[in-house]
Structure formats: structure tokens, C-alpha cells
Design an enzyme around this catalytic site. Sequence first.
Site, PDB file in Angstrom:
ATOM      1  N   CYS A  35      42.423  -5.282  -2.193  1.00  0.00           N
ATOM      2  CA  CYS A  35      41.384  -6.309  -2.367  1.00  0.00           C
ATOM      3  C   CYS A  35      41.252  -6.751  -3.821  1.00  0.00           C
ATOM      4  CB  CYS A  35      40.044  -5.797  -1.866  1.00  0.00           C
ATOM      5  SG  CYS A  35      40.032  -5.481  -0.110  1.00  0.00           S
ATOM      6  N   CYS A 106      31.900  -6.890 -10.138  1.00  0.00           N
ATOM      7  CA  CYS A 106      32.404  -5.738 -10.902  1.00  0.00           C
ATOM      8  C   CYS A 106      31.260  -4.766 -11.196  1.00  0.00           C
ATOM      9  CB  CYS A 106      33.034  -6.197 -12.211  1.00  0.00           C
ATOM     10  SG  CYS A 106      34.426  -7.292 -11.952  1.00  0.00           S
TER      11      CYS A 106
END
Length: 276
Positions: A35, A106
Site C-alpha cells: 500500500c 503518515c
Amino acid sequence: MWEYTDKVKEFFLKPKNIGEIEHPDGVGDVGSIVCGDALKLTLKVDKETNRILDAKSQTFGCASAIASSSALTELIKGKTIDEALQVSNQDIAEFLGGLPQEKMHCSVMGREALEAAVADYRGIPKEVEEEGKLLCKCFNVTEEKIRKVAIENHLTTVDEITDFTKAGGGCGDCKADIEAILADIWSLKVPEKPVKPKKLTNLQKIALIQEVLEREVRPVLQADGGDIELIDIEGSKVVIALRGMCTGCLMSDVTIGSVQNKLRELVSEEIVVEAQ
Ligand code: FES
């Protein structure tokens, strides 16, 4: 080209606490190389005090993924496990002076790695993802994660969900489902980002605590079959009881920590939450 802050550049070019701790006390392995981002967080913990003695990360991903995981290790080193669990994905982004909106996933990955490493330290078995709950097949994102991230970060659009989780950023087949989840979460009221007032009377403080629990906390717990009841407020001490699936849950102290975190963020830094 993304606009990165100097701190992101610094933590990307000279990341701190990189690698793996030998014989770690807790390991959080999240994301997947397929991913595009993966992070392994390892912790060394003093078992007497539950204090994190060391934290290291190994990250596969872009500059902000590397900077976020490095920032996370700096934020949690020296904290107790309970204190570390107060570190949110927004704290990681703020520590870095902000992340581009499209890279907020993130910081979410950092928070997830922390939760996974703490669960491992506490001996809580990894949850097996139910196939039916997987909402975005391109990026392996569950419905539960979308609900949690949406509520914690006040996200109201599919594009924001994509920024924070990547879900919807591939083939796009899951976008209608994400839209439906957002409509369900915010069906009562589109959230306004609450602003912490400067000075509160006791009555205002009690009313605000009740409002935050109703609006910010209960929907998250109810999405997982749990619930919360406000028992009492004495000064800065807020006594609650966890109900439903949250009763006796192994992660209950994580939940209580998150409730305290939310009340500190939106009501007062001095709030201490205790469970009955
Ligand atoms: S299934 Fe979510 S983007 Fe493809």
C-alpha cells in the site's frame, strides 16, 4: 511538489531513533509495503514503572512517513505508557510544524503503530480484521478506522478521509461507502471544531465536559458497541463509567486515557479522568 516544514526536512534527512530494538518489549507493525507505507515501531519499557526507555522505528515510505515515525519516537521516549497514549496523530503533525494535508495519513500511521506496540506490550492479541469490515480494498482500510479517524480529526469530506487514511485514493470504488459513513457519523450535526475557552466558571466547565463527552467521545465508543456514562465531576476530577463492550475491556485504560486527552484538549489541561 509538497511543501515541507524545516522540521519535516530535518527529521527526514537525519531521522532519529532509526532501526529496531533487540528483544523489544512491544512491537507495532502497521501499514503494508504493497500500500506504499509501512512502519515497525519497537519499544523498550521499564516494567516496574511502565516508562518507555527507548523507541525505534523502521519506516518504508515517503519523507513525511519517515519524519512522522521519527517524531513519534522522540515524543514518546521517557514517557510512561499511559502518557505516551495521549500522543495523537495531530501531536505528531504539530511536533513537525505541520504536514501537508495530503500527507496526514503518515501521522495517523504513527499513532496506529503506537497503539499496536502498546497492545503488544500489554499482551493484547492483534485483532483479526473481519473481511466484511474492510472498506477500502486498495489500501486495506476498515470502516472502523475511517470512523475513528473522522471523529478524532473532525473530518467531513471524502477527500479529507483520503488525506488521513488513503482510503478512496485508488480505484475510487469505496468513495460512496465513505460518503455514507460520514453522513451517518455527522447526521445530527456537522462538527464545528471546538475552541477551548480561556476561562470557565464551574458551571460552564461542567456543561462543556458534558458536551465534549456527548459529541466527541460517545459516538466513537458507540461505533464499537461501547458507551460511557458521566458519574461525577469534582473540581478537575471527572469520574466516568465505561459501558457496553467497553466494560472490562483489556484496552479500557487506553480508552480512559483518550477521554482524558480529549477533555484536556477541549476543556482544561488540568482534567484527570478516573473510571468508577
Ligand atoms: S477500494 Fe478504496 S480506493 Fe479502491
